[in-house]
Design a protein around this motif. Structure first.
Motif, PDB file in Angstrom:
ATOM      1  N   SER A  15     -11.031  30.877  39.637  1.00  0.00           N
ATOM      2  CA  SER A  15     -10.930  32.219  39.652  1.00  0.00           C
ATOM      3  C   SER A  15     -12.106  32.950  39.332  1.00  0.00           C
ATOM      4  O   SER A  15     -11.992  34.027  38.270  1.00  0.00           O
ATOM      5  N   GLN A  16     -13.492  32.689  39.774  1.00  0.00           N
ATOM      6  CA  GLN A  16     -14.356  33.336  39.343  1.00  0.00           C
ATOM      7  C   GLN A  16     -15.400  33.430  40.446  1.00  0.00           C
ATOM      8  O   GLN A  16     -15.428  32.516  41.391  1.00  0.00           O
ATOM      9  N   ILE A  17     -16.592  34.277  40.474  1.00  0.00           N
ATOM     10  CA  ILE A  17     -17.564  34.256  41.055  1.00  0.00           C
ATOM     11  C   ILE A  17     -18.957  33.966  40.218  1.00  0.00           C
ATOM     12  O   ILE A  17     -18.375  34.252  38.905  1.00  0.00           O
ATOM     13  N   ALA A  18     -19.985  33.691  40.415  1.00  0.00           N
ATOM     14  CA  ALA A  18     -20.983  33.324  39.426  1.00  0.00           C
ATOM     15  C   ALA A  18     -22.490  33.826  40.102  1.00  0.00           C
ATOM     16  O   ALA A  18     -22.493  33.482  41.520  1.00  0.00           O
ATOM     17  N   PHE A  19     -23.285  34.401  39.395  1.00  0.00           N
ATOM     18  CA  PHE A  19     -24.565  34.553  40.012  1.00  0.00           C
ATOM     19  C   PHE A  19     -25.460  33.445  39.158  1.00  0.00           C
ATOM     20  O   PHE A  19     -25.324  33.091  38.078  1.00  0.00           O
ATOM     21  N   CYS A  20     -26.435  32.744  39.718  1.00  0.00           N
ATOM     22  CA  CYS A  20     -27.447  31.882  39.292  1.00  0.00           C
ATOM     23  C   CYS A  20     -28.629  31.700  39.941  1.00  0.00           C
ATOM     24  O   CYS A  20     -28.927  32.152  40.867  1.00  0.00           O
ATOM     25  N   ASP A  21     -29.675  30.850  39.043  1.00  0.00           N
ATOM     26  CA  ASP A  21     -30.847  30.878  39.576  1.00  0.00           C
ATOM     27  C   ASP A  21     -31.061  29.604  40.516  1.00  0.00           C
ATOM     28  O   ASP A  21     -31.923  29.810  41.311  1.00  0.00           O
ATOM     29  N   SER A  22     -30.131  28.617  40.377  1.00  0.00           N
ATOM     30  CA  SER A  22     -30.401  27.143  40.752  1.00  0.00           C
ATOM     31  C   SER A  22     -29.314  26.410  40.875  1.00  0.00           C
ATOM     32  O   SER A  22     -28.455  26.539  39.928  1.00  0.00           O
ATOM     33  N   LEU A  23     -29.479  25.351  41.720  1.00  0.00           N
ATOM     34  CA  LEU A  23     -28.346  24.236  41.407  1.00  0.00           C
ATOM     35  C   LEU A  23     -28.375  23.398  40.106  1.00  0.00           C
ATOM     36  O   LEU A  23     -27.417  23.019  39.552  1.00  0.00           O
ATOM     37  N   ASP A  24     -29.800  23.315  39.741  1.00  0.00           N
ATOM     38  CA  ASP A  24     -29.735  22.722  38.084  1.00  0.00           C
ATOM     39  C   ASP A  24     -29.152  23.508  37.162  1.00  0.00           C
ATOM     40  O   ASP A  24     -28.441  22.769  36.548  1.00  0.00           O
ATOM     41  N   THR A  25     -29.160  24.900  37.369  1.00  0.00           N
ATOM     42  CA  THR A  25     -28.282  25.560  36.051  1.00  0.00           C
ATOM     43  C   THR A  25     -26.653  25.297  36.629  1.00  0.00           C
ATOM     44  O   THR A  25     -25.914  25.223  35.666  1.00  0.00           O
ATOM     45  N   LEU A  26     -26.404  25.105  37.658  1.00  0.00           N
ATOM     46  CA  LEU A  26     -24.919  24.953  38.135  1.00  0.00           C
ATOM     47  C   LEU A  26     -24.601  23.814  37.527  1.00  0.00           C
ATOM     48  O   LEU A  26     -23.410  23.373  36.699  1.00  0.00           O
ATOM     49  N   LYS A  27     -25.464  22.606  37.431  1.00  0.00           N
ATOM     50  CA  LYS A  27     -25.180  21.361  36.732  1.00  0.00           C
ATOM     51  C   LYS A  27     -24.947  21.426  35.361  1.00  0.00           C
ATOM     52  O   LYS A  27     -24.011  20.967  34.983  1.00  0.00           O
ATOM     53  N   LYS A  28     -25.913  22.081  34.754  1.00  0.00           N
ATOM     54  CA  LYS A  28     -25.743  22.361  33.491  1.00  0.00           C
ATOM     55  C   LYS A  28     -24.445  22.947  32.967  1.00  0.00           C
ATOM     56  O   LYS A  28     -24.162  22.898  31.807  1.00  0.00           O
ATOM     57  N   GLU A  29     -23.784  23.868  33.885  1.00  0.00           N
ATOM     58  CA  GLU A  29     -22.731  24.624  33.682  1.00  0.00           C
ATOM     59  C   GLU A  29     -21.297  23.850  33.893  1.00  0.00           C
ATOM     60  O   GLU A  29     -20.260  24.194  33.994  1.00  0.00           O
ATOM     61  N   GLY A  30     -21.761  22.647  34.384  1.00  0.00           N
ATOM     62  CA  GLY A  30     -20.608  21.646  34.436  1.00  0.00           C
ATOM     63  C   GLY A  30     -19.908  21.280  35.964  1.00  0.00           C
ATOM     64  O   GLY A  30     -19.190  20.623  36.190  1.00  0.00           O
ATOM     65  N   TYR A  31     -20.846  22.009  36.788  1.00  0.00           N
ATOM     66  CA  TYR A  31     -20.551  21.859  38.419  1.00  0.00           C
ATOM     67  C   TYR A  31     -21.003  20.536  38.819  1.00  0.00           C
ATOM     68  O   TYR A  31     -22.071  20.095  38.649  1.00  0.00           O
ATOM     69  N   VAL A  32     -20.279  19.797  39.497  1.00  0.00           N
ATOM     70  CA  VAL A  32     -20.725  18.370  39.840  1.00  0.00           C
ATOM     71  C   VAL A  32     -21.125  18.780  41.438  1.00  0.00           C
ATOM     72  O   VAL A  32     -20.232  18.709  42.305  1.00  0.00           O
ATOM     73  N   VAL A  33     -22.391  18.933  41.738  1.00  0.00           N
ATOM     74  CA  VAL A  33     -22.675  19.537  42.857  1.00  0.00           C
ATOM     75  C   VAL A  33     -23.172  18.244  44.034  1.00  0.00           C
ATOM     76  O   VAL A  33     -23.528  18.766  45.043  1.00  0.00           O
ATOM     77  N   GLU A  34     -23.019  16.915  43.378  1.00  0.00           N
ATOM     78  CA  GLU A  34     -23.553  16.102  44.331  1.00  0.00           C
ATOM     79  C   GLU A  34     -22.935  15.777  45.382  1.00  0.00           C
ATOM     80  O   GLU A  34     -23.378  15.132  46.495  1.00  0.00           O
ATOM     81  N   GLY A  35     -21.649  16.245  45.316  1.00  0.00           N
ATOM     82  CA  GLY A  35     -20.823  16.013  46.732  1.00  0.00           C
ATOM     83  C   GLY A  35     -20.774  17.104  47.557  1.00  0.00           C
ATOM     84  O   GLY A  35     -20.001  17.291  48.701  1.00  0.00           O
TER      85      GLY A  35
END
Length: 233
Positions: free
Chosen positions: A167-187
């Motif tokens: 239940s959120q949207i987010a603005f970010c600079d990169s996938l690396d930052t999303l990883k640090k925020e706990g998102y499992v982006v490999e899949g």
């Protein structure tokens, strides 16, 4: 019932944006992650967020099928003092009717700590929206609590994450930052987005052949509501 079945990243390339409290990495590039709660899901199950203009707060639907920055209902738009009239134009809806819409420029709008400037503000034509509704059993038009819409061109210079599951949207600079925020982006799977026709489109493979699809968070039902599986071809 909220349809919390998918989390997608939308990488779009109109307005400049800035974010407060930026951090920098060793290369000197700004690093940021700005989560914004989805305030509610409207009657059509579309996500809505709070947007600030001139110190006022508006509840707006995130509508990535809309080619524009922001629209606000005609009944509300007069309270925005800083708007500068640009033009009036005609448009045609799904029923073939002609509608008039005025466009303005405003200095900026804010979504959380993100500031977008100078966005194009359009007058929302409520008749156009009502005529675009197709209701079962001849039901009446659904009341809209939201006061307007945010379109895809507003996000052309930032990375937008639409995370329905949380239940959120987010603005970010990169996938690396999303990883640090706990998102499992490999899949996650990436696909080209096509903007040439004024829509955010992508290709999807189906048993009957490829389809050109529209990425539209303003729709009530779409293929992303279905169960997801991973297939390698």
């Amino acid at each position: 019932m909220k349809l919390k079945t998918f989390a997608i990243v939308v990488l779009l390339f109109a307005c400049s944006c800035e974010v407060s409290k930026k951090q920098s990495n060793k290369s000197g590039k700004s690093v940021f992650f700005v989560p914004i709660p989805i305030a509610k899901f409207n009657a059509f199950q579309s996500p809505c967020v709070h947007v600030g203009i001139e110190g006022k707060t508006f509840l707006l639907k995130l509508d990535l099928g809309f080619q524009g920055d922001i629209t606000i209902a005609k009944e509300t738009i007069d309270c925005i003092a800083s708007k500068r009239f640009i033009k009036e134009r005609s448009m045609y809806g799904v029923r073939g009717k002609e509608y008039k819409k005025k466009s303005y420029r405003i200095p900026k709008l804010k979504i959380g700590t993100m500031a977008f400037s100078p966005p194009m503000l359009q007058e929302e034509n409520c008749e156009f929206l009502r005529d675009a509704e197709f209701l079962q059993n001849g039901g009446g038009s659904t009341f809209r609590e939201e006061e307007g819409r945010l379109g895809w061109t507003l996000f052309c210079q930032t990375n937008l994450l639409v995370d329905i599951q949380n239940s959120q949207i987010a603005f970010c600079d990169s996938l690396d930052t999303l990883k640090k925020e706990g998102y499992v982006v490999e899949g996650w799977i990436k696909t080209p987005l096509f903007l040439e026709r004024g829509l955010v489109e992508f290709k999807a493979n189906t048993p009957t052949g490829p389809l050109l699809c529209i990425l539209d968070t303003g729709t009530t039902w779409n293929i992303l509501n279905a169960g997801l599986t991973s297939e390698k071809s």
